[in-house]
Scaffold this motif. Structure first.
Motif, PDB file in Angstrom:
ATOM      1  N   GLU A  28       0.836  -1.187   0.000  1.00 45.41           N
ATOM      2  CA  GLU A  28       0.000   0.000   0.000  1.00 45.41           C
ATOM      3  C   GLU A  28       0.874   1.242   0.000  1.00 45.41           C
ATOM      4  OE1 GLU A  28      -2.817   2.551   2.788  1.00 45.41           O
ATOM      5  OE2 GLU A  28      -2.728   0.429   3.345  1.00 45.41           O
ATOM      6  N   PHE A 106      10.891  -1.012   9.515  1.00 44.55           N
ATOM      7  CA  PHE A 106      11.081  -1.022  10.973  1.00 44.55           C
ATOM      8  C   PHE A 106      10.216  -2.064  11.679  1.00 44.55           C
ATOM      9  CE2 PHE A 106       7.785   2.294  10.307  1.00 44.55           C
ATOM     10  CZ  PHE A 106       6.807   1.868  11.193  1.00 44.55           C
ATOM     11  N   LYS A 111      10.855  -1.072  19.899  1.00 51.17           N
ATOM     12  CA  LYS A 111      10.311   0.207  19.441  1.00 51.17           C
ATOM     13  C   LYS A 111      11.420   1.237  19.241  1.00 51.17           C
ATOM     14  CE  LYS A 111       6.287   0.608  21.366  1.00 51.17           C
ATOM     15  NZ  LYS A 111       5.342   0.935  22.459  1.00 51.17           N
ATOM     16  N   VAL A 115      12.355   3.414  15.939  1.00 47.43           N
ATOM     17  CA  VAL A 115      12.492   4.874  15.939  1.00 47.43           C
ATOM     18  C   VAL A 115      13.846   5.266  15.340  1.00 47.43           C
ATOM     19  CG1 VAL A 115      12.851   6.847  17.497  1.00 47.43           C
ATOM     20  CG2 VAL A 115      10.851   5.359  17.795  1.00 47.43           C
ATOM     21  N   ALA A 118      13.684   4.638  11.509  1.00 45.63           N
ATOM     22  CA  ALA A 118      12.824   5.580  10.773  1.00 45.63           C
ATOM     23  C   ALA A 118      13.448   6.980  10.734  1.00 45.63           C
ATOM     24  CB  ALA A 118      11.437   5.637  11.412  1.00 45.63           C
ATOM     25  N   ILE A 132       2.516  -5.534   8.358  1.00 47.89           N
ATOM     26  CA  ILE A 132       1.605  -5.917   9.439  1.00 47.89           C
ATOM     27  C   ILE A 132       1.267  -7.395   9.298  1.00 47.89           C
ATOM     28  CG2 ILE A 132      -0.693  -5.512  10.412  1.00 47.89           C
ATOM     29  CD1 ILE A 132      -0.224  -2.587   8.944  1.00 47.89           C
ATOM     30  N   ARG A 179       0.598  -7.631   5.310  1.00 49.30           N
ATOM     31  CA  ARG A 179       0.348  -6.463   4.477  1.00 49.30           C
ATOM     32  C   ARG A 179       1.466  -5.459   4.676  1.00 49.30           C
ATOM     33  NH1 ARG A 179      -3.166  -3.043   4.701  1.00 49.30           N
ATOM     34  NH2 ARG A 179      -3.509  -3.169   6.955  1.00 49.30           N
ATOM     35  N   VAL A 181       2.986  -1.687   4.193  1.00 46.61           N
ATOM     36  CA  VAL A 181       2.487  -0.318   4.092  1.00 46.61           C
ATOM     37  C   VAL A 181       3.676   0.640   3.952  1.00 46.61           C
ATOM     38  CG1 VAL A 181       1.174   1.466   5.303  1.00 46.61           C
ATOM     39  CG2 VAL A 181       0.516  -0.921   5.554  1.00 46.61           C
ATOM     40  N   LEU A 182       3.698   1.373   2.847  1.00 43.85           N
ATOM     41  CA  LEU A 182       4.765   2.342   2.613  1.00 43.85           C
ATOM     42  C   LEU A 182       4.326   3.673   3.224  1.00 43.85           C
ATOM     43  CD1 LEU A 182       7.507   2.572   0.936  1.00 43.85           C
ATOM     44  CD2 LEU A 182       6.106   3.684  -0.806  1.00 43.85           C
ATOM     45  N   LEU A 183       5.116   4.201   4.155  1.00 49.94           N
ATOM     46  CA  LEU A 183       4.720   5.437   4.848  1.00 49.94           C
ATOM     47  C   LEU A 183       5.368   6.677   4.233  1.00 49.94           C
ATOM     48  CD1 LEU A 183       5.018   4.072   8.506  1.00 49.94           C
ATOM     49  CD2 LEU A 183       2.975   4.173   7.075  1.00 49.94           C
TER      50      LEU A 183
ATOM     51  N   ILE B  81      -3.009   1.596  13.650  1.00 51.02           N
ATOM     52  CA  ILE B  81      -2.334   2.021  12.424  1.00 51.02           C
ATOM     53  C   ILE B  81      -2.221   0.820  11.485  1.00 51.02           C
ATOM     54  CG2 ILE B  81      -0.229   2.970  11.397  1.00 51.02           C
ATOM     55  CD1 ILE B  81       0.139   4.710  13.823  1.00 51.02           C
ATOM     56  N   ASN B  82      -3.170   0.723  10.557  1.00 49.05           N
ATOM     57  CA  ASN B  82      -3.212  -0.394   9.621  1.00 49.05           C
ATOM     58  C   ASN B  82      -2.998   0.036   8.178  1.00 49.05           C
ATOM     59  OD1 ASN B  82      -3.681  -2.652  11.302  1.00 49.05           O
ATOM     60  ND2 ASN B  82      -5.777  -1.945  11.631  1.00 49.05           N
ATOM     61  N   SER B  83      -2.838   1.320   7.954  1.00 47.81           N
ATOM     62  CA  SER B  83      -2.714   1.814   6.578  1.00 47.81           C
ATOM     63  C   SER B  83      -1.913   3.113   6.574  1.00 47.81           C
ATOM     64  CB  SER B  83      -4.104   2.090   5.994  1.00 47.81           C
ATOM     65  OG  SER B  83      -4.708   3.160   6.716  1.00 47.81           O
ATOM     66  N   THR B  84      -1.519   3.525   5.376  1.00 47.45           N
ATOM     67  CA  THR B  84      -0.812   4.790   5.219  1.00 47.45           C
ATOM     68  C   THR B  84      -1.683   5.935   5.740  1.00 47.45           C
ATOM     69  OG1 THR B  84       0.104   3.838   3.195  1.00 47.45           O
ATOM     70  CG2 THR B  84       0.473   6.170   3.524  1.00 47.45           C
ATOM     71  N   PHE B  87      -1.696   6.147   9.491  1.00 43.08           N
ATOM     72  CA  PHE B  87      -0.427   6.727   9.941  1.00 43.08           C
ATOM     73  C   PHE B  87      -0.449   8.243   9.804  1.00 43.08           C
ATOM     74  CE2 PHE B  87       3.955   8.146   9.234  1.00 43.08           C
ATOM     75  CZ  PHE B  87       4.611   7.589  10.315  1.00 43.08           C
ATOM     76  N   LYS B  88      -0.958   8.707   8.650  1.00 47.15           N
ATOM     77  CA  LYS B  88      -1.015  10.164   8.401  1.00 47.15           C
ATOM     78  C   LYS B  88      -1.900  10.862   9.423  1.00 47.15           C
ATOM     79  CE  LYS B  88      -0.034  10.463   3.455  1.00 47.15           C
ATOM     80  NZ  LYS B  88      -0.644  10.438   2.125  1.00 47.15           N
ATOM     81  N   LYS B  91      -0.141  10.792  12.794  1.00 43.36           N
ATOM     82  CA  LYS B  91       1.029  11.672  12.846  1.00 43.36           C
ATOM     83  C   LYS B  91       0.618  13.146  12.870  1.00 43.36           C
ATOM     84  CE  LYS B  91       5.519  12.744  10.990  1.00 43.36           C
ATOM     85  NZ  LYS B  91       5.350  13.945  10.176  1.00 43.36           N
ATOM     86  N   ARG B 110       1.725   1.084  19.656  1.00 42.58           N
ATOM     87  CA  ARG B 110       2.346   0.371  18.547  1.00 42.58           C
ATOM     88  C   ARG B 110       3.660   1.009  18.094  1.00 42.58           C
ATOM     89  NH1 ARG B 110      -0.122  -4.432  17.074  1.00 42.58           N
ATOM     90  NH2 ARG B 110      -2.355  -4.096  16.950  1.00 42.58           N
ATOM     91  N   LYS B 111       4.483   0.202  17.460  1.00 39.72           N
ATOM     92  CA  LYS B 111       5.752   0.702  16.929  1.00 39.72           C
ATOM     93  C   LYS B 111       5.521   1.845  15.932  1.00 39.72           C
ATOM     94  CE  LYS B 111       8.438  -2.860  16.732  1.00 39.72           C
ATOM     95  NZ  LYS B 111       9.048  -4.068  16.130  1.00 39.72           N
ATOM     96  N   ALA B 112       4.515   1.702  15.079  1.00 41.07           N
ATOM     97  CA  ALA B 112       4.255   2.759  14.084  1.00 41.07           C
ATOM     98  C   ALA B 112       3.808   4.057  14.759  1.00 41.07           C
ATOM     99  CB  ALA B 112       3.207   2.302  13.072  1.00 41.07           C
ATOM    100  N   GLY B 114       4.952   4.990  17.722  1.00 43.64           N
ATOM    101  CA  GLY B 114       6.211   5.509  18.242  1.00 43.64           C
ATOM    102  C   GLY B 114       7.010   6.214  17.162  1.00 43.64           C
ATOM    103  N   VAL B 115       7.008   5.621  15.963  1.00 44.04           N
ATOM    104  CA  VAL B 115       7.719   6.219  14.826  1.00 44.04           C
ATOM    105  C   VAL B 115       7.080   7.562  14.477  1.00 44.04           C
ATOM    106  CG1 VAL B 115       8.068   5.961  12.324  1.00 44.04           C
ATOM    107  CG2 VAL B 115       8.692   4.092  13.880  1.00 44.04           C
TER     108      VAL B 115
END
Lengths: 184, 184
Positions: A28, A106, A111, A115, A118, A132, A179, A181-183, B81-84, B87-88, B91, B110-112, B114-115
Motif C-alpha cells: 500500500e 522497521f 520500538k 524509531v 525511521a 503488518i 500487508r 504499508v509504505l509510509l 495504524i493499519n494503513s498509510t 499513519f497520516k 502523525k 504500537r511501533k508505528a 512511536g515512529v
C-alpha cells in the motif's frame, strides 16, 4: 536498484514478507510499483535470541524462493537499547548503511530500534515502511519457532541451501496474510 | 515550562513513570535536570482497550501523587495504524500538539505510533524520550490490569479523585524500577 534495510528482533517475521511484497508491487502506498531490490540488509543486535532469528531469516530466504538477492547480516554490537549510548550506537549503525532511495523497514525489533531506523531513513531521504502480520498468524509462527530452537544445526544448514530436512517448517514461518504499508 | 506528550497503548505503563522521572531529574541524558512540566498530553487511538488504559492513567495521576499537573486526553479517531492513511491521521494529530522544547515519549502503543511520534518531535524541535520497564514488572502489571477490567466504574471514580476503594491496586500499576532515557 535499491537496498531493503530491515530491523530484526527475536522473530524473523517481516523481513521476507516485506521483500516479497515490495518486489512484487503488492504493497500500500502512492504509485506502488515493484521495487528493484538487489540487496537486503538485516540490522540487529547481538543478543542470543536475535542471532537465532537471523539464522531463521537466512534459512527462509534460502529455502522459500528468496534466491537472487544478496542477504547481508549487520550485527550492531549492543545487546538491546537500554541507554542513550545504545541508541546512538544502533542509530549510527543503521544511518551509515542507508543511501537515498533505499527502503527502511522497521517491523522487527524493539520500538526504540524502529524509531532509530525511521529517523535515519528520513535523514537520508530513504523510504520508510512496515509490514503488518495478523496477530493469530504471529502467534502461530512464534509457536513454530519454539519447536525449531532445538534444531539450530538444521536451521544453519538450511541457511546454506540444504533445505530438504526443514523446508516445510521453515516456509511455514512466512506469513501468508502480511500487508506491507509504505509510509514515506 | 513544557508539555510531556506521551503515546498510549493498551497498558498505562510509562506515562506516569516518565512524568515522575522527568520532573525529578531522575533520567539518563546529557545535563539531566528536573524538567518543568505543567501539562501531560496522552495521545491514543479510540480502540476500546486503549480507552480503558487511558482511564487507568487518569486514575494513577489522580491517586498516586500526580496532582498539580494538567492531564489532557487526545484521542485520535483511528482504531489502529493499519494503513498509510491511519499513519497520516495519527502523525498529524501528534505533530499539531507539539511545540519546541516539549518532551515526546514514545513508550506506549504500537511501533508505528512511536515512529510517528518521534518523527513529529524531531520536526518540531522537541525532545524524544522513552521509559524502560523491566519485563518482570511489566508482566506483573499486566496481570493486575486484568483484575481491574471488571471494575471500570471504580477506576473511573478514581480518575475523578475518589481513590479510596482502589488506590492500592491503582498505585501498584506504577513500576518502581522504570528507567527513563532521553534520546534527543
Amino acid at each position: 536498484m535499491a537496498k531493503l534495510i530491515a530491523t530484526l528482533g527475536t522473530s524473523p517475521g517481516g523481513v521476507f514478507e516485506t521483500y516479497v511484497n515490495l518486489t512484487s508491487g503488492n504493497y500500500e502506498g502512492e504509485n506502488a510499483v515493484p521495487a528493484d531490490i538487489t540487496e537486503v540488509y538485516v540490522i540487529r543486535t547481538t543478543d542470543k535470541s536475535v542471532e537465532f532469528a537471523w539464522k531463521l531469516v537466512k534459512a527462509i530466504f534460502a529455502c522459500c524462493k528468496g534466491e537472487g538477492v544478496n542477504l547481508a547480516d549487520i550485527p550492531i554490537p549492543i545487546q538491546d537499547i537500554n541507554s542513550t549510548q545504545d541508541f546512538k550506537v544502533f542509530k549510527s549503525g543503521v544511518l551509515s548503511r542507508i543511501s537515498v532511495g533505499d527502503y527502511v523497514d522497521f517491523t522487527g525489533g524493539r520500538k526504540a530500534m524502529g524509531v532509530a531506523a525511521a529517523l535515519s531513513a528520513r535523514e537520508r531521504g530513504a523510504h520508510v515502511l512496515t509490514t503488518i502480520i495478523p496477530q493469530g498468524e504471529y502467534n502461530r509462527i512464534s509457536e513454530e519457532i519454539k519447536g525449531l530452537t532445538s534444531k539450530e544445526n538444521l536451521v544453519e544448514m538450511a541457511g546454506k541451501g540444504n533445505c530438504s530436512e526443514v523446508k516445510d517448517v521453515i516456509c511455514r514461518l512466512v506469513s501468508k496474510n502480511a500487508r506491507t504499508v509504505l509510509l514515506y
